[in-house]
Design an enzyme around this catalytic site. Structure first.
Site, PDB file in Angstrom:
ATOM      1  N   SER A 143     -25.746  25.417  35.018  1.00 19.67           N
ATOM      2  CA  SER A 143     -27.193  25.550  35.201  1.00 19.67           C
ATOM      3  C   SER A 143     -28.015  24.712  34.234  1.00 19.67           C
ATOM      4  CB  SER A 143     -27.606  27.015  35.101  1.00 19.67           C
ATOM      5  OG  SER A 143     -27.132  27.589  33.907  1.00 19.67           O
ATOM      6  N   HIS A 152     -26.401  27.035  41.738  1.00 18.59           N
ATOM      7  CA  HIS A 152     -27.031  25.715  41.796  1.00 18.59           C
ATOM      8  C   HIS A 152     -26.262  24.719  42.666  1.00 18.59           C
ATOM      9  CE1 HIS A 152     -29.770  27.127  38.711  1.00 18.59           C
ATOM     10  NE2 HIS A 152     -28.710  27.647  38.113  1.00 18.59           N
ATOM     11  N   LYS A 203     -32.682  30.481  43.974  1.00 21.34           N
ATOM     12  CA  LYS A 203     -32.710  29.021  43.767  1.00 21.34           C
ATOM     13  C   LYS A 203     -32.994  28.357  45.124  1.00 21.34           C
ATOM     14  CE  LYS A 203     -30.715  30.642  39.978  1.00 21.34           C
ATOM     15  NZ  LYS A 203     -31.489  31.119  38.852  1.00 21.34           N
TER      16      LYS A 203
HETATM   17  C1  PLP Z   1     -25.520  30.116  37.424  1.00 16.34           C
HETATM   18  C2  PLP Z   1     -26.475  31.267  37.480  1.00 16.34           C
HETATM   19  N1  PLP Z   1     -26.001  32.472  37.806  1.00 16.34           N
HETATM   20  C3  PLP Z   1     -26.799  33.543  37.863  1.00 16.34           C
HETATM   21  C4  PLP Z   1     -28.141  33.445  37.579  1.00 16.34           C
HETATM   22  C5  PLP Z   1     -28.960  34.681  37.620  1.00 16.34           C
HETATM   23  O1  PLP Z   1     -29.549  34.829  38.866  1.00 16.34           O
HETATM   24  P1  PLP Z   1     -30.883  35.673  39.002  1.00 16.34           P
HETATM   25  O2  PLP Z   1     -31.988  34.825  38.463  1.00 16.34           O
HETATM   26  O3  PLP Z   1     -30.995  35.948  40.451  1.00 16.34           O
HETATM   27  O4  PLP Z   1     -30.703  36.914  38.196  1.00 16.34           O
HETATM   28  C6  PLP Z   1     -28.685  32.200  37.244  1.00 16.34           C
HETATM   29  C7  PLP Z   1     -30.097  31.971  36.925  1.00 16.34           C
HETATM   30  O5  PLP Z   1     -30.968  32.705  36.822  1.00 16.34           O
HETATM   31  C8  PLP Z   1     -27.833  31.087  37.181  1.00 16.34           C
HETATM   32  O6  PLP Z   1     -28.305  29.884  36.840  1.00 16.34           O
END
Ligand code: PLP
Length: 393
Positions: free
Chosen positions: A179, A207, A239
């Site tokens: 990320s 992503h 996303k």
């Molecule tokens: C790779 C990754 N996994 C999980 C999340 C968490 O998802 P959420 O924002 O829906 O809690 C994010 C970013 O927020 C992320 O970049």
């Protein structure tokens, strides 16, 4: 009061280290032009990679579903919060990504926490890339499993961590696209070592979905892999899908186990049914309207070509996430502020989100950016970095 004194001392320390945070207030937005703290800026730090958060069909589906179901789900999925829209979304996602079953959780963080704490305990081993998202690391820590973190993207080190493991249950976990770095995991390599060591591979493709693969289905499509190779796939929906929540895709046994035992799922209000309906629309667009993915790919290509020509210090990435390394926290903040003064919104990413000494601008491209916006961003970045007081790049 001891608590306030301690918090103020902590805050002073963070400030001195350039680590205090500001929440920018966004008002109206149109495409990637946003009203941010009262100033009009072109947003280059949104995760709305395909523009679905504002797609007319997604917005109208959300509106219509809210009129039909009301706003909140008003209950945990296990009590009275599970609506037909949730079930339809789960079935549609399972079919689209090629899995037996799916579960729609309230956020990516909750989904990962739920999977890891429900599947792992002190008798299990969890092997993770060092740069995995914080919620994957937190989930493994909270589960009590033995956690081994291998150097970023080092498949041989991941294999060494699995080698000779005494635990029966072994889970190998990676982001599909990292990320804060934008690089893609070697999913095929990870699948091979998982198979060799009888480990289960879990991928968080927050992503990758919408970005990688011939039709934007993500890291698995890009690597030519399927559910047999990656038995657990998590697709956070905030996303490229432009909504909220996350889909957990797996076989029926895993999903049934999560429904019965994943505490963040059991003990939390189900996401709004209108959000589930809107996400169904996003998945339909992903499956049927190739132009959004094509526009994003064009924009990534245009940006990386112009940035390379301008000699900008980008980290290697062919995804929507294009990090520009500043190193020093204050320098990243100065760059971000200078961009803001010139009409661009690009936030500075600092530790603990990234390792110390690697502060950066995390530039994100979307299908909604215009070629002119991208061209002007690169010119502006070039000028900002050149004029900055700090050491030359
Ligand atoms: C790779 C990754 N996994 C999980 C999340 C968490 O998802 P959420 O924002 O829906 O809690 C994010 C970013 O927020 C992320 O970049």
């Amino acid at each position: 009061m001891a608590l306030r004194e301690r918090l103020r001392a902590d805050a002073r320390q963070r400030h001195a280290a350039g680590l205090d945070r500001t929440r920018r207030v966004q008002d109206a937005r149109l495409g990637m032009v946003a009203d941010c703290d009262g100033v009009t800026l072109v947003n280059f730090c949104s995760n709305d990679y395909l523009g679905f958060a504002q797609h007319p069909a997604v917005v109208s589906t959300f509106r219509a579903a809210a009129a039909e179901y009301g706003v909140g789900s008003a209950g945990s999925a296990l009590v009275s919060g599970y609506f037909s829209a949730h079930r339809a979304l789960e079935e549609q996602a399972a079919a689209l990504f090629g899995y037996d079953a799916a579960l729609y959780a309230g956020s990516g963080y909750l989904a990962n926490l739920g999977v890891l704490t429900a599947l792992l305990d002190a008798r299990a081993l969890c092997v993770q890339d060092k740069r995995n998202h914080a919620c994957l690391i937190d989930g493994a820590r909270f589960s009590g499993a033995a956690l081994k973190r291998y150097p970023h993207a080092d498949v041989a080190a991941a294999e060494a961590a699995l080698n000779g493991a005494t635990q029966d249950l072994r889970l190998l976990v990676s982001d599909g696209v990292f990320s804060m770095d934008g690089d893609a995991a070697d999913v095929a390599g990870l699948a091979q070592i998982a198979a060799r060591h009888d480990a289960t591979l879990m991928l968080d493709d927050a992503h990758g979905v919408g970005v990688l693969g011939a039709t934007g289905l993500g890291s698995l499509q890009a690597a030519g892999l399927g559910a047999g190779d990656v038995p657990i796939l998590v697709v956070p929906a905030g996303k490229a899908l432009g909504g909220q929540g996350a889909l957990i895709l797996s076989n029926r046994d895993v999903i049934a186990h999560l429904v019965d035992t994943a505490r963040p799922y059991l003990f939390s209000t189900a996401p709004a049914p209108a959000m589930a309906a809107a996400l169904s629309q996003s998945l339909r667009l992903l499956a049927t309207e190739a132009e959004h993915h094509a526009l994003l790919q064009n924009n990534i290509r245009q940006f990386t070509a112009l940035a390379a020509h301008a000699g900008l210090p980008l980290l290697p990435s062919n995804t929507a996430i294009q990090p520009l390394l500043a190193g020093d926290n204050d320098r990243a903040l100065r760059w971000s502020e200078a961009l803001r003064a010139r009409g661009f919104w690009v936030s500075a990413i600092r530790p603990p989100t990234v390792p110390p000494g690697t502060a950066r601008l995390r530039i994100t491209l979307t299908a909604l950016h215009t070629p002119a916006q991208i061209e002007t961003l690169v010119e502006t970045l070039h000028g900002v970095i050149k004029d900055d007081d700090g050491p030359a790049y």
